[in-house]
Design an enzyme around this catalytic site. Structure first.
Site, PDB file in Angstrom:
ATOM      1  N   GLY A  14       0.806  -1.212   0.000  1.00 37.16           N
ATOM      2  CA  GLY A  14       0.000   0.000   0.000  1.00 37.16           C
ATOM      3  C   GLY A  14       0.843   1.267   0.000  1.00 37.16           C
ATOM      4  N   HIS A  15       2.003   1.234  -0.666  1.00 39.41           N
ATOM      5  CA  HIS A  15       2.925   2.382  -0.568  1.00 39.41           C
ATOM      6  C   HIS A  15       2.399   3.637  -1.259  1.00 39.41           C
ATOM      7  CE1 HIS A  15       3.923   1.055  -4.598  1.00 39.41           C
ATOM      8  NE2 HIS A  15       4.535   2.207  -4.795  1.00 39.41           N
ATOM      9  N   LEU A  18      -2.175   6.745   1.918  1.00 36.17           N
ATOM     10  CA  LEU A  18      -1.829   7.721   2.967  1.00 36.17           C
ATOM     11  C   LEU A  18      -0.802   7.129   3.940  1.00 36.17           C
ATOM     12  CD1 LEU A  18      -2.529  10.417   4.539  1.00 36.17           C
ATOM     13  CD2 LEU A  18      -4.300   9.095   5.704  1.00 36.17           C
ATOM     14  N   VAL A  19      -1.105   5.951   4.479  1.00 32.26           N
ATOM     15  CA  VAL A  19      -0.241   5.365   5.505  1.00 32.26           C
ATOM     16  C   VAL A  19       1.021   4.749   4.890  1.00 32.26           C
ATOM     17  CG1 VAL A  19      -0.094   3.582   7.280  1.00 32.26           C
ATOM     18  CG2 VAL A  19      -2.172   4.941   7.064  1.00 32.26           C
ATOM     19  N   SER A 111      -7.545  -0.246  13.617  1.00 32.78           N
ATOM     20  CA  SER A 111      -8.113   1.110  13.609  1.00 32.78           C
ATOM     21  C   SER A 111      -8.944   1.278  14.873  1.00 32.78           C
ATOM     22  CB  SER A 111      -9.012   1.271  12.382  1.00 32.78           C
ATOM     23  OG  SER A 111      -9.817   2.417  12.523  1.00 32.78           O
ATOM     24  N   SER A 112      -8.952   2.508  15.412  1.00 29.90           N
ATOM     25  CA  SER A 112      -9.677   2.712  16.676  1.00 29.90           C
ATOM     26  C   SER A 112     -11.176   2.443  16.527  1.00 29.90           C
ATOM     27  CB  SER A 112      -9.445   4.131  17.199  1.00 29.90           C
ATOM     28  OG  SER A 112      -9.915   5.085  16.273  1.00 29.90           O
ATOM     29  N   CYS A 113     -11.695   2.456  15.280  1.00 30.00           N
ATOM     30  CA  CYS A 113     -13.139   2.237  15.109  1.00 30.00           C
ATOM     31  C   CYS A 113     -13.514   0.775  15.278  1.00 30.00           C
ATOM     32  CB  CYS A 113     -13.601   2.739  13.754  1.00 30.00           C
ATOM     33  SG  CYS A 113     -12.983   1.750  12.406  1.00 30.00           S
ATOM     34  N   TYR A 140     -16.106  -2.964   8.031  1.00 24.72           N
ATOM     35  CA  TYR A 140     -14.664  -2.658   8.074  1.00 24.72           C
ATOM     36  C   TYR A 140     -14.065  -3.183   9.376  1.00 24.72           C
ATOM     37  CZ  TYR A 140     -10.466   0.327   8.277  1.00 24.72           C
ATOM     38  OH  TYR A 140      -9.183   0.792   8.381  1.00 24.72           O
ATOM     39  N   LYS A 144     -11.052  -5.891   9.996  1.00 24.92           N
ATOM     40  CA  LYS A 144      -9.813  -5.501  10.695  1.00 24.92           C
ATOM     41  C   LYS A 144      -9.599  -6.350  11.948  1.00 24.92           C
ATOM     42  CE  LYS A 144      -7.744  -2.339   8.301  1.00 24.92           C
ATOM     43  NZ  LYS A 144      -6.324  -2.485   7.931  1.00 24.92           N
ATOM     44  N   PRO A 167      -4.140   2.340  15.239  1.00 24.87           N
ATOM     45  CA  PRO A 167      -4.062   3.795  15.113  1.00 24.87           C
ATOM     46  C   PRO A 167      -5.414   4.457  15.320  1.00 24.87           C
ATOM     47  CG  PRO A 167      -3.604   2.712  12.993  1.00 24.87           C
ATOM     48  CD  PRO A 167      -4.077   1.660  13.949  1.00 24.87           C
ATOM     49  N   LEU A 170      -6.665   9.143  11.364  1.00 25.49           N
ATOM     50  CA  LEU A 170      -5.440   9.671  10.742  1.00 25.49           C
ATOM     51  C   LEU A 170      -5.758  10.778   9.753  1.00 25.49           C
ATOM     52  CD1 LEU A 170      -3.889   6.201   9.919  1.00 25.49           C
ATOM     53  CD2 LEU A 170      -3.230   7.727  11.796  1.00 25.49           C
ATOM     54  N   HIS A 183     -12.438  11.031   4.781  1.00 32.10           N
ATOM     55  CA  HIS A 183     -12.587  11.237   6.220  1.00 32.10           C
ATOM     56  C   HIS A 183     -12.888  12.712   6.495  1.00 32.10           C
ATOM     57  CE1 HIS A 183     -10.350   7.335   6.484  1.00 32.10           C
ATOM     58  NE2 HIS A 183     -11.282   7.143   7.385  1.00 32.10           N
ATOM     59  N   TRP A 206     -21.352  17.823   8.287  1.00 30.65           N
ATOM     60  CA  TRP A 206     -22.255  16.696   8.544  1.00 30.65           C
ATOM     61  C   TRP A 206     -22.460  16.497  10.045  1.00 30.65           C
ATOM     62  CZ3 TRP A 206     -19.996  12.254   4.992  1.00 30.65           C
ATOM     63  CH2 TRP A 206     -20.156  12.626   3.650  1.00 30.65           C
ATOM     64  N   ASP A 273     -23.698  10.980  12.837  1.00 32.86           N
ATOM     65  CA  ASP A 273     -22.619  11.407  13.738  1.00 32.86           C
ATOM     66  C   ASP A 273     -21.581  10.307  13.912  1.00 32.86           C
ATOM     67  OD1 ASP A 273     -23.209  13.987  14.450  1.00 32.86           O
ATOM     68  OD2 ASP A 273     -24.253  13.453  16.311  1.00 32.86           O
TER      69      ASP A 273
HETATM   70  O1  GFB Z   1     -13.532  10.706   9.522  1.00 30.61           O
HETATM   71  P1  GFB Z   1     -14.938  10.311   9.577  1.00 30.61           P
HETATM   72  O2  GFB Z   1     -15.690  10.264   8.299  1.00 30.61           O
HETATM   73  O3  GFB Z   1     -15.161   8.904  10.224  1.00 30.61           O
HETATM   74  O4  GFB Z   1     -15.638  11.375  10.568  1.00 30.61           O
HETATM   75  P2  GFB Z   1     -15.414   8.295  11.678  1.00 30.61           P
HETATM   76  C1  GFB Z   1     -16.987  11.369  10.729  1.00 30.61           C
HETATM   77  C2  GFB Z   1     -17.436  12.387  11.768  1.00 30.61           C
HETATM   78  O5  GFB Z   1     -17.206  13.701  11.244  1.00 30.61           O
HETATM   79  C3  GFB Z   1     -18.926  12.249  11.981  1.00 30.61           C
HETATM   80  C4  GFB Z   1     -18.456  14.332  10.980  1.00 30.61           C
HETATM   81  O6  GFB Z   1     -19.256  12.688  13.279  1.00 30.61           O
HETATM   82  C5  GFB Z   1     -19.471  13.178  10.909  1.00 30.61           C
HETATM   83  O7  GFB Z   1     -20.788  13.585  11.200  1.00 30.61           O
HETATM   84  N1  GFB Z   1     -18.365  15.122   9.748  1.00 30.61           N
HETATM   85  C6  GFB Z   1     -18.715  16.429   9.629  1.00 30.61           C
HETATM   86  C7  GFB Z   1     -17.961  14.699   8.536  1.00 30.61           C
HETATM   87  N2  GFB Z   1     -18.590  16.849   8.378  1.00 30.61           N
HETATM   88  C8  GFB Z   1     -18.108  15.799   7.664  1.00 30.61           C
HETATM   89  C9  GFB Z   1     -17.769  15.641   6.289  1.00 30.61           C
HETATM   90  O8  GFB Z   1     -17.895  16.541   5.455  1.00 30.61           O
HETATM   91  N3  GFB Z   1     -17.263  14.413   5.926  1.00 30.61           N
HETATM   92  C10 GFB Z   1     -17.100  13.394   6.814  1.00 30.61           C
HETATM   93  N4  GFB Z   1     -16.564  12.239   6.389  1.00 30.61           N
HETATM   94  N5  GFB Z   1     -17.467  13.514   8.129  1.00 30.61           N
HETATM   95  C11 GFB Z   1     -14.428   6.274  10.458  1.00 30.61           C
HETATM   96  C12 GFB Z   1     -14.822   4.872  10.166  1.00 30.61           C
HETATM   97  O9  GFB Z   1     -15.325   6.757  11.357  1.00 30.61           O
HETATM   98  O10 GFB Z   1     -13.171   6.367  11.081  1.00 30.61           O
HETATM   99  C13 GFB Z   1     -13.768   4.186   9.440  1.00 30.61           C
HETATM  100  O11 GFB Z   1     -16.040   4.845   9.454  1.00 30.61           O
HETATM  101  C14 GFB Z   1     -12.360   4.500   9.912  1.00 30.61           C
HETATM  102  O12 GFB Z   1     -14.000   2.821   9.523  1.00 30.61           O
HETATM  103  C15 GFB Z   1     -12.144   5.936  10.342  1.00 30.61           C
HETATM  104  O13 GFB Z   1     -12.002   3.674  10.954  1.00 30.61           O
HETATM  105  C16 GFB Z   1     -10.840   6.137  11.078  1.00 30.61           C
HETATM  106  O14 GFB Z   1     -14.344   8.727  12.632  1.00 30.61           O
HETATM  107  O15 GFB Z   1     -16.801   8.502  12.150  1.00 30.61           O
END
Ligand code: GFB
Length: 318
Positions: A14-15, A18-19, A111-113, A140, A144, A167, A170, A183, A206, A273
């Site tokens: 995966g070079h 991102l990671v 991943s922390s999720c 996912y 993992k 992690p 990120l 993300h 969002w 959320d």
């Molecule tokens: O990074 P993210 O998409 O993933 O962040 P998770 C989501 C959070 O950010 C939610 C808010 O609370 C969203 O409501 N948010 C606000 C937004 N605006 C936006 C936007 O425009 N785009 C996005 N994407 N979010 C992921 C997991 O969870 O974390 C994956 O689904 C992975 O599996 C990753 O592990 C690290 O932190 O919620």
């Protein structure tokens, strides 16, 4: 434990991601010059026969397994089959082929999720598999968790030195800035940037802004990965984070400052959320002698510079 030296044959799976990109930069900067790289077009890690043939012919000694199908909350929630299938296949194929071809050591990234949705905070490594998962990223997470368990059980049955890291969220140079699949950090950065350029009165965010997230710059993760490849050889996964978190509202304020956008925020509560909070306890990692170096504000500025330098190629790729 075999030691990774500057001449070791190292495969960073995966070079181009991102990671993997950050781990490759870190290794090269430290003088490791025997890196084996394959693009997705050259080697499809979901294909067992291809992966076996690659490991048999190249025989890497050390493997950083940074290849994965990843994305933000929306991508995880809507492309559920792709997330579970691809991540399970990549983990199973690479761990098995690395062990079978006689690799010295493999490092896998969780991943922390993948901790339970309502895990008590900060999250200790021992919380794994103690409760229900967050539904938006369950496929996912299951894949993992399977990867983590592959490492643990190849250690136990075969004595293969496979370790896993956990992690936190990120971000950094080389991230995916596509508004649908990215993300939260690249999404908010791009939205603030677009709103600034078009003099828009508001930018969309969002969810409610209330969830809390912990963010680690990918160069810090890369540094921790190389450190742990050298120093850590145990069954249990080990958390890699910064030890503090921010609300999405606080994050968007920081992003706006970095980008220079002063309009209003419009929260779209029809969007999910996700997990209310996921902040890792990093006591075990700190006890080994590693800590993160990049503060969130500096990391955001660094990421925005990368976005500005690369936005033409990002647009062309869409
Ligand atoms: O990074 P993210 O998409 O993933 O962040 P998770 C989501 C959070 O950010 C939610 C808010 O609370 C969203 O409501 N948010 C606000 C937004 N605006 C936006 C936007 O425009 N785009 C996005 N994407 N979010 C992921 C997991 O969870 O974390 C994956 O689904 C992975 O599996 C990753 O592990 C690290 O932190 O919620």
């Amino acid at each position: 434990m075999a030691e990774m030296t500057l001449g070791s044959r190292i495969f960073v799976a995966g070079h181009n991601g991102l990671v993997g990109g950050a781990i490759t930069r870190n290794l090269r900067a430290a003088g490791y010059d025997n890196l084996i790289e394959r693009s997705r077009a050259e080697l499809d890690l979901t294909r067992q026969v291809e992966v076996e043939a690659f490991f048999e012919s190249e025989r890497p000694e050390f493997v950083f397994l940074a290849a994965a199908k990843v994305g933000g909350i929306h991508a995880n929630d809507t492309r559920r089959a792709e997330f579970i299938y691809q991540n399970m296949m990549i983990a199973a194929n690479v761990v098995e082929a690395a062990w079978r071809s006689g690799a010295n050591k493999l490092l896998f990234l969780g991943s922390s999720c993948i901790y339970p949705r309502m895990a008590s905070q900060p999250i200790f490594e021992s919380a794994l598999l103690t409760g229900e998962l967050e539904p938006t990223n369950e496929p996912y997470a299951i894949a993992k968790i399977a990867g983590l368990k592959l490492c643990e059980n190849y250690r136990r049955q075969y004595g293969f030195d496979a370790i896993s890291l956990m992690p936190t969220n990120l971000y950094g140079p080389g991230d995916n800035f596509d508004l649908e699949s990215s993300h939260v950090i690249p999404a908010l950065m791009r939205k603030a940037h677009n709103a600034k350029l078009s003099n828009a009165p508001a930018m969309g965010v969002w969810g409610t802004g209330a969830p809390r997230r912990e963010f680690l710059h990918v160069d810090d993760l890369a540094d921790a990965s190389v450190f742990l490849m050298q120093k850590y050889s145990e069954d249990a996964t080990i958390n890699v984070g910064v030890g503090h978190d921010v609300t999405i509202r606080e994050l968007v304020e920081l992003v706006r400052e970095v980008v220079g956008y002063e309009g209003a925020l419009e929260f779209d509560t029809s969007k999910p959320d996700g997990t209310p909070r996921k902040m890792l306890d990093i006591g075990r990692l700190q006890a080994l002698g590693w800590k993160p170096k990049i503060a969130l504000r500096d990391g955001l500025a660094d990421t925005y510079r990368w976005f500005l330098d690369n936005q033409d190629s990002l647009r062309a790729a869409e």
